[in-house]
Design a protein around this motif. Sequence first.
Motif, PDB file in Angstrom:
ATOM      1  N   ARG A 161      -2.324 -40.122  13.183  1.00 56.13           N
ATOM      2  CA  ARG A 161      -3.597 -39.798  13.816  1.00 56.13           C
ATOM      3  C   ARG A 161      -3.608 -38.346  14.298  1.00 56.13           C
ATOM      4  NH1 ARG A 161      -5.729 -43.044  18.741  1.00 56.13           N
ATOM      5  NH2 ARG A 161      -7.740 -41.992  18.899  1.00 56.13           N
ATOM      6  N   THR A 162      -2.468 -37.944  14.873  1.00 55.99           N
ATOM      7  CA  THR A 162      -2.357 -36.577  15.372  1.00 55.99           C
ATOM      8  C   THR A 162      -2.549 -35.568  14.254  1.00 55.99           C
ATOM      9  OG1 THR A 162      -0.848 -37.318  17.074  1.00 55.99           O
ATOM     10  CG2 THR A 162      -0.847 -34.971  16.596  1.00 55.99           C
ATOM     11  N   LYS A 167      -5.645 -31.444  11.510  1.00 61.85           N
ATOM     12  CA  LYS A 167      -6.237 -30.912  10.269  1.00 61.85           C
ATOM     13  C   LYS A 167      -7.710 -30.576  10.466  1.00 61.85           C
ATOM     14  CE  LYS A 167      -3.197 -32.582   6.626  1.00 61.85           C
ATOM     15  NZ  LYS A 167      -2.813 -33.795   5.888  1.00 61.85           N
ATOM     16  N   GLU A 168      -8.406 -31.452  11.200  1.00 62.55           N
ATOM     17  CA  GLU A 168      -9.830 -31.187  11.459  1.00 62.55           C
ATOM     18  C   GLU A 168     -10.007 -29.933  12.307  1.00 62.55           C
ATOM     19  OE1 GLU A 168     -12.773 -33.654  11.386  1.00 62.55           O
ATOM     20  OE2 GLU A 168     -11.731 -35.589  11.121  1.00 62.55           O
ATOM     21  N   LEU A 169      -9.134 -29.768  13.293  1.00 68.88           N
ATOM     22  CA  LEU A 169      -9.207 -28.579  14.139  1.00 68.88           C
ATOM     23  C   LEU A 169      -8.976 -27.325  13.300  1.00 68.88           C
ATOM     24  CD1 LEU A 169      -7.307 -29.849  17.315  1.00 68.88           C
ATOM     25  CD2 LEU A 169      -9.728 -29.196  17.203  1.00 68.88           C
ATOM     26  N   LYS A 170      -7.997 -27.420  12.411  1.00 66.70           N
ATOM     27  CA  LYS A 170      -7.681 -26.290  11.536  1.00 66.70           C
ATOM     28  C   LYS A 170      -8.904 -25.941  10.697  1.00 66.70           C
ATOM     29  CE  LYS A 170      -4.030 -24.097   9.863  1.00 66.70           C
ATOM     30  NZ  LYS A 170      -2.807 -23.990  10.529  1.00 66.70           N
ATOM     31  N   GLN A 171      -9.587 -26.985  10.206  1.00 62.70           N
ATOM     32  CA  GLN A 171     -10.768 -26.763   9.393  1.00 62.70           C
ATOM     33  C   GLN A 171     -11.875 -26.060  10.190  1.00 62.70           C
ATOM     34  OE1 GLN A 171     -11.887 -30.412   7.360  1.00 62.70           O
ATOM     35  NE2 GLN A 171     -11.138 -29.391   5.518  1.00 62.70           N
ATOM     36  N   GLY A 173     -11.267 -23.939  12.352  1.00 63.30           N
ATOM     37  CA  GLY A 173     -10.786 -22.586  12.604  1.00 63.30           C
ATOM     38  C   GLY A 173     -10.099 -22.411  13.945  1.00 63.30           C
ATOM     39  N   VAL A 174      -9.937 -23.525  14.677  1.00 62.53           N
ATOM     40  CA  VAL A 174      -9.328 -23.462  16.007  1.00 62.53           C
ATOM     41  C   VAL A 174      -7.802 -23.445  15.877  1.00 62.53           C
ATOM     42  CG1 VAL A 174      -9.034 -24.812  18.133  1.00 62.53           C
ATOM     43  CG2 VAL A 174     -11.285 -24.652  17.061  1.00 62.53           C
ATOM     44  N   ARG A 175      -7.135 -22.702  16.763  1.00 61.48           N
ATOM     45  CA  ARG A 175      -5.666 -22.647  16.725  1.00 61.48           C
ATOM     46  C   ARG A 175      -5.060 -23.685  17.667  1.00 61.48           C
ATOM     47  NH1 ARG A 175      -3.281 -17.872  14.988  1.00 61.48           N
ATOM     48  NH2 ARG A 175      -1.707 -18.133  16.606  1.00 61.48           N
ATOM     49  N   VAL A 176      -3.878 -24.142  17.329  1.00 62.01           N
ATOM     50  CA  VAL A 176      -3.226 -25.139  18.175  1.00 62.01           C
ATOM     51  C   VAL A 176      -1.797 -24.721  18.504  1.00 62.01           C
ATOM     52  CG1 VAL A 176      -2.511 -27.551  18.404  1.00 62.01           C
ATOM     53  CG2 VAL A 176      -4.630 -27.008  17.199  1.00 62.01           C
ATOM     54  N   ALA A 177      -1.459 -24.839  19.765  1.00 56.77           N
ATOM     55  CA  ALA A 177      -0.093 -24.521  20.222  1.00 56.77           C
ATOM     56  C   ALA A 177       0.578 -25.790  20.702  1.00 56.77           C
ATOM     57  CB  ALA A 177      -0.159 -23.505  21.361  1.00 56.77           C
ATOM     58  N   ILE A 178       1.865 -25.898  20.473  1.00 64.73           N
ATOM     59  CA  ILE A 178       2.621 -26.980  21.071  1.00 64.73           C
ATOM     60  C   ILE A 178       3.259 -26.442  22.354  1.00 64.73           C
ATOM     61  CG2 ILE A 178       4.341 -26.589  19.250  1.00 64.73           C
ATOM     62  CD1 ILE A 178       5.359 -29.375  19.834  1.00 64.73           C
ATOM     63  N   ASP A 179       2.895 -27.112  23.446  1.00 63.51           N
ATOM     64  CA  ASP A 179       3.231 -26.634  24.787  1.00 63.51           C
ATOM     65  C   ASP A 179       4.505 -27.302  25.296  1.00 63.51           C
ATOM     66  OD1 ASP A 179       2.824 -25.217  27.102  1.00 63.51           O
ATOM     67  OD2 ASP A 179       0.976 -26.228  27.670  1.00 63.51           O
TER      68      ASP A 179
END
Length: 276
Positions: A161-162, A167-171, A173-179
């Motif tokens: 699910r994650t 993948k949708e966030l990437k589509q 254009g949003v960036r994701v960080a692992i905190d």
Amino acid sequence: AKEGGKNSFRFYSEKLNTDSLERLSLESGLRNALENNEFRLFYQSKQDMATGRMTGIEALLRWQHPDLGLIPPMQFIPLAEENGLIIPIGRWVFKTACRQNLAWQAQGFPKLSMAVNISRRQFFDEDFLKDVGDALQESQMAPELLELEITESVLMHDMDRTIGILKELKQMGVRVAIDDFGTGYSSLSKLREFPLDTLKIDGSFIQNMIPHAEIKNLTTALIDLGRSLGFTVVAEGVESKEQADLLRTHSCDQFQGFYINKPMPPEEFTLNWTTG
Ligand code: C2E
Ligand code: CA
Ligand code: CA
Ligand code: CA
């Protein structure tokens, strides 16, 4: 509580009552905090390790309580996670952060990324992607400038699910960080299956790497790992020049921490930016 018989039981239950009373009043306060406009965002910068230039900003939530003063997030976010209030609060957070970032751009400051922290319940909420999209649309901020920070524990909670949400966030254009990286239980071999951009090494490593050689080695191994997977590696909680120098030697990309600045209210952040 059992040992001392009746008396200690009574003590125990009174203590329990006080705690649940406190909780109750905190909870009812929390319910009204949004409409009473009691939340604040503080901002802390991120710097490029090599040049020292500011590369991004992280928004950190505070609750300006009418009686108790400024309450740090760890004292109310777990409660808000439990009762679901984190959803509307989180919505307010990224809306406010995006708006603030755009306001700074309008004032002529350089375009920087804005990072917001996302809790587990929020990340898995069915409206999450829509809420992120709405905040971007409303603020007209470029999606590439939004970075969502999710903790390592969220990542491994429900992998399929994650990955779908990421993948949708990437589509979008949003960036994701692992905190808080290094404090959870990520399967290192699975890490590369997640479409992520940034890896933030937890401050507890940074603050212990000078006195402890084994922590230093672990930290540099985390930097190497992150870089070899193609992530931007950020060290959080950098408090001294010594720590910054060591991280630079080991090719960490960016850093954040009291060595440069503390999280500040927006007016103070602006002032600091103007005066350098
Ligand atoms: P975090 O995302 O790991 O944020 C870093 C925390 O370390 C912040 O505490 C920051 O003020 C503090 N910090 C920054 N530089 C240094 C340093 O050099 N040394 C030390 N010792 N500490 C430093 P803060 O603001 O109290 O936030 C605590 C946590 O609350 C955050 O940890 C994050 O997990 C959570 N949080 C904050 N804002 C939000 C939010 O809007 N939504 C959600 N879901 N969680 C949030
Ligand atoms: Ca964070
Ligand atoms: Ca962190
Ligand atoms: Ca941390």
